[in-house]
Scaffold this motif. Sequence first.
Motif, PDB file in Angstrom:
ATOM      1  N   GLY A  90       0.808  -1.207   0.000  1.00  0.00           N
ATOM      2  CA  GLY A  90       0.000   0.000   0.000  1.00  0.00           C
ATOM      3  C   GLY A  90       0.844   1.261   0.000  1.00  0.00           C
ATOM      4  O   GLY A  90       2.057   1.221   0.227  1.00  0.00           O
TER       5      GLY A  90
ATOM      6  N   SER B 141       0.220  -1.032  -4.861  1.00  0.00           N
ATOM      7  CA  SER B 141      -0.853  -1.913  -4.416  1.00  0.00           C
ATOM      8  C   SER B 141      -1.042  -2.952  -5.513  1.00  0.00           C
ATOM      9  O   SER B 141      -1.688  -2.693  -6.523  1.00  0.00           O
ATOM     10  CB  SER B 141      -2.137  -1.105  -4.204  1.00  0.00           C
TER      11      SER B 141
ATOM     12  N   HIS C 176      -1.434  -3.943   5.330  1.00  0.00           N
ATOM     13  CA  HIS C 176      -1.291  -2.544   4.919  1.00  0.00           C
ATOM     14  C   HIS C 176      -0.381  -1.789   5.872  1.00  0.00           C
ATOM     15  O   HIS C 176      -0.596  -1.763   7.082  1.00  0.00           O
ATOM     16  CB  HIS C 176      -2.652  -1.852   4.830  1.00  0.00           C
TER      17      HIS C 176
ATOM     18  N   ARG D  18      -7.130  -1.027   4.023  1.00  0.00           N
ATOM     19  CA  ARG D  18      -7.266   0.369   4.454  1.00  0.00           C
ATOM     20  C   ARG D  18      -8.459   1.043   3.796  1.00  0.00           C
ATOM     21  O   ARG D  18      -9.042   1.987   4.365  1.00  0.00           O
ATOM     22  CB  ARG D  18      -5.969   1.135   4.136  1.00  0.00           C
TER      23      ARG D  18
END
Lengths: 328, 325
Positions: free
Chosen positions: A120, A132, A173, A212
Amino acid sequence: MAEMTYRDAINLALKEEMRHDPSVVVLGEDVALYEGSFKVTRGLLSEFGEERVKDTPISENTIIGVAVGAAMGGLRPVAELMTVNFALLAMDQIVNHMTKIHYMFGGQAVVPMTIRMPGGGGSQLGAQHSQSLETFFMHCPGMRVLYPSTPADAKGLLKSAIRDNNPAIFLEHELLYNSKGDVPEDPEYLIPIGKAAVKRPGEQVTIVAYARMTVLALQAAEELAGEGISCEVVDLRSLAPLDDDTILASVRKTGRAVVVEECWRTCGLGAEIASRIFENCFDVLQTPVRRVSGLDVPMPYSRKIEKLCIPRKETIIQAVRDVTSGGY
Amino acid sequence: METRLRMVLPDHELVRLYEQMFLSREFEDHCAEQYTKGNITGFLHLYSGQEAVAVGATAGLHKDDYILSAYREHAQAIVRGADPKRVMAELFGKATGLCKGKGGSMHLFDPSLSFMGGYAIVGGQFPISVGLAFSSKYRNEDRITACFFGDGAVNQGTFHESLNWAQLWELPVLFICENNFYGIGTEVHRSSALASIHRRTCGYDIPSEKVDGMDVIAVYKAVKYAAEKVRETGRPLFIEATTYRFRGHSMSDPGKYRSAAEHELWKSRDPLPNYAKRLLEEGIATREALDAIEARCRAGVEEAVAFAEESPWPEDSEVYSDIYV
């Protein structure tokens, strides 16, 4: 229940599984003596020793290949790649080997291994450390792809991945490591692979998200509730296999969907999910499915423009307003 | 100086080496014929000429030592004990194949023989071999891993990463390079800055040896000795066996990059007739006995072809099985 961070929940899952099964070993760059570049493997070396907690050379493709061989030989390795970006160096062992061996050898070999990878963007780490790549893995059959949003899910999903006899990619993340939540202390607490969770029930719009993006979607849903818009937030948790049942049931109820993805928009998982919704829920859709995506650009460093590239609470809110106001 | 054969192995085992080499050659000849007939499709890489390496090396290993190889691996599987009928059926893509017809020529696998697979990405088997050796060490198994590969594989990153790793973690891997001097059409001097492959291990402090890969006894002795050393020390060793493939890289390769003179020179070193001659000269086998062996091998391969022809195709449902456990 105990309150702990996402990082500590992952750490606890590793410790519990190593206590539970002596065939579980942990390997990766700086995972032992240095206790992980994100300190996720803290305390493992001192509890389990250097036989089971192994520092490796910086050889990503071989880290994964060694885990593949060790898994074929009867171990249950958990390999850490320092970040998901480095998985691109290991795509040969991941895609050509790890995911093919069970099939191309006619089911005679199993590869029960897990690859943990932080990923991320959002920390001003520039184009090579902010990617990502979840869709890259989802595209290839033969492996699980998991990406939790809460400490409890992180613990339960990682434990399930380690116990599963299929290879699994477990994404973490980087901006969630310090997030806190209640985590069951039960060492048998497992989250089933392939099951999404409705993290907030609602009536008018389904927001599909993960990791997230789920955190942002919940913040957006809270704010939208103040405007009288009721959102249902579906947290995927498992990206492969996708839980069609939960996604489609929610859209059948609400008639609208916004999919939030941190990855690049083109051929992203949002396109796949939107397509599944169109194929299966066309009759109930009141508006087209809307995607909120990472921008199709290499990530810039400067924080002023980096934030434009990643979905934000505001962009999710705008998308929901669009699909509920007919302003699409 | 050639070793007197009886210094090395008892007569019946010496004869068995010939039988395995002949079976391998015969198998490959039949594969070529079946490919021409359209019964074998896809890629087909034949081992003809290199038999002394697989046969000598396998004889030097224990039965449960792991073996991994690349995509030219029919002989390695059969010599290890895989049923030629099931190997041929795999090449035909039939349900009775070693991997249910899902692997094909390049992906043979038989865990009951510790034959841990043929891999078709050049160099892919290096890290997996290291991982298997790690599992053996972790589980205190008395087992080494023999990793076969070609001269073309030594310029892949995994070669260097895996040699470094095996030595660093002190793992029982025996690396066996089958140097047939060509990666498809690129001769080894045109791809490797240091073409003497066994010398490339010095960067990892792994002892290495070069052996005549056209001499089954030389290969056997080298591998037997090295395998015991690897077993005893738990550390890797490296053997380069120089050899030659008598056919193209695959069935689609006429091999025009090699001169007729070079080919003839290596043909004169064909491991089969040369070894047969030694068996006869040292009185270990009679011509009649070898004739009988050859006839038996031929019949066995013909039976394998018939088995493959008669075997059923996989069910359509097999498409979706074995993706996940």
